[in-house]
Design an enzyme around this catalytic site. Structure first.
Site: not given
Ligand code: ISJ
Length: 338
Positions: A218, A332
Site C-alpha cells: 500500500r 484513485e
Molecule cells: C486500487 C488498487 O490497485 C491498483 C492496482 C495496483 C497493482 O495492480 O499493482 C496497485 C495500486 C492500484 O493502482 C487496489 O487494489 O486497491
C-alpha cells in the site's frame, strides 16, 4: 564498485511541473526521471530523461512529474529499458507496444527489469508505475486486460521470490499504446513496505478478482540515506475506495474519493507507521505532488471539490483522466508524504 561516502540527503519527492519542463528542471539540478502525462491529442515531447509518457483522455491536466536526483547521474539504455542512476537511486522506464502487451510480454519485461537492477546493483525497489491501455477491456481469451497483466507480473515475481515483497505501485489506464512502466530502486537503505489495516494485502486478494493476485504494498517508507532518524518519504500507492478487499460506494464518486483519502490518511498515520517500525507520522496535509485519477469527465468537479477540502491547499494536485483497475472504481489517489 567504489561508492562515495554516504551523506544525508533530502527526502525523495517529485515535483509536478508543466509538461515541457524537462530541460528547464535539468538546469536546476540533476534529474533521475520524468513521468509525463499528456492529453492523447498532444504530441509527445522529446524525452531527455527516462520516464513514462502517458497519453490520457481529455479533459485531463497535463503535467511532468520530475524526480530530482540527489547527485550527479549517469544514464543508459539496455535493450529498450532507459535508465538513469545516482549513487543511491536508479530510475528505469520500459514500454510494451499495444500489439505485444499480454501476460507473456509483461512477464518478460519484469524479468529484464530485475536483471538490470541486479546488474547495476540497486537491489531494493521503492516505487513502480504501470499504465495500461484498455485496462478494463477483454483480451482475446476473454480475460480482462488488467487481470492478464497481473498473471504475467505474478509469474515473473514468483520466480524471483518477490510475490509479497513488491513496493508501492500504481497500475492504471492509458488512452493509447500498450504498457508504460517506470520504477525507482535504491541501495544502501532498507525501504519498508507498509500495509493498511483496513485493507487486505493485495497479494492476498481472493481469486474472484483474477487468477493471480496483484503484487504491491500500500505504501513504501524510504528512510533518508545516511540519516535514518530524519523524516523520510512515504511513497503512497494508487489508493481507491476498497475496504477489506471489496469496492465500497459503487456509483458514488464523492464517497469513493473520501474513502480513498481516508485510506491514505490511515496508511501514513502514526499508529500504522509505528506498527511497521517507522517512528514518524504523516497526515493528508503532508501529501505532495498528489495525482488523482478520475474515470469519467463528468466526475471531475465533484472530485476536485472533495480533494480541495481534504488535501493541502498549497500542494499541487494533478487531476488525470484514467480508467482504474476495477470497472466499479471511479477515482484513485497517490502521492508522496514528506
Ligand atoms: C486500487 C488498487 O490497485 C491498483 C492496482 C495496483 C497493482 O495492480 O499493482 C496497485 C495500486 C492500484 O493502482 C487496489 O487494489 O486497491
Amino acid at each position: 564498485m567504489t561508492r562515495s561516502p554516504v551523506q544525508p540527503v533530502g527526502a525523495l519527492a517529485p515535483l509536478l511541473l508543466a509538461p515541457d519542463s524537462d530541460s528547464a528542471s535539468a538546469e536546476d539540478g540533476p534529474v533521475l526521471g520524468v513521468n509525463r502525462y499528456l492529453d492523447v491529442a498532444s504530441a509527445p515531447a522529446d524525452a531527455t530523461h527516462p520516464g513514462m509518457t502517458v497519453p490520457l483522455a481529455a479533459p485531463t491536466d497535463e503535467v511532468a512529474e520530475v524526480w530530482p536526483a540527489d547527485g550527479p547521474v549517469r544514464s543508459g539504455d539496455h535493450g529498450g529499458i532507459r535508465y538513469a542512476h545516482s549513487d543511491r537511486f536508479l530510475f528505469c522506464s520500459a514500454r510494451l507496444p499495444g500489439s505485444g502487451s499480454g501476460a507473456r510480454e509483461v512477464g518478460r519485461m519484469y524479468r529484464e527489469l530485475f536483471a538490470l537492477l541486479a546488474r547495476l546493483d540497486y537491489p531494493r525497489l521503492v516505487r513502480v508505475w504501470n499504465h495500461i491501455a484498455g485496462i478494463n477491456d477483454r483480451t482475446g481469451t476473454g480475460e480482462e486486460t488488467y487481470r492478464d497483466f497481473c498473471v504475467g507480473r505474478s509469474l515473473a515475481l514468483e520466480e524471483l521470490g518477490m510475490l509479497s515483497d513488491m513496493p508501492a505501485t500504481t497500475v492504471i489506464g492509458a488512452a493509447a499504446g500498450g504498457v508504460e512502466l517506470s520504477l525507482i530502486a535504491t541501495r544502501g537503505v532498507d525501504p519498508v513496505n507498509v500495509e493498511n489495516p483496513r485493507q487486505v494485502p493485495a497479494y492476498h486478494y481472493p481469486s474472484r478478482y483474477g487468477r493471480r493476485a496483484p503484487n504491491f504494498a500500500r505504501a513504501t517508507y524510504l528512510p533518508r540515506h545516511g540519516d535514518p532518524a530524519a523524516r523520510g518519504s512515504v511513497l503512497v500507492s494508487g489508493t481507491a475506495s476498497i475496504i477489506g478487499h471489496e469496492t465500497r460506494h459503487v456509483g458514488d464518486v464523492r464517497a469513493q474519493c473520501r474513502t480513498a483519502l481516508g485510506n491514505v490518511e490511515l496508511l501514513v498515520g502514526p499508529e500504522n507507521l509505528g506498527r511497521h517500525g517507522v517512528d514518524h507520522a504523516y497526515g493528508l496535509a503532508d501529501l505532495r505532488a498528489a495525482k488523482v485519477y478520475v474515470r469519467h469527465a463528468e466526475d471531475l468537479p465533484a472530485v476536485r471539490e472533495v480533494c480541495a477540502e481534504l488535501l493541502p491547499a498549497d500542494g499541487r494536485v494533478a487531476y488525470l483522466r484514467a480508467d482504474i483497475c476495477r470497472a466499479d472504481l471511479l477515482v484513485e489517489v497517490e502521492g508522496v508524504a514528506t
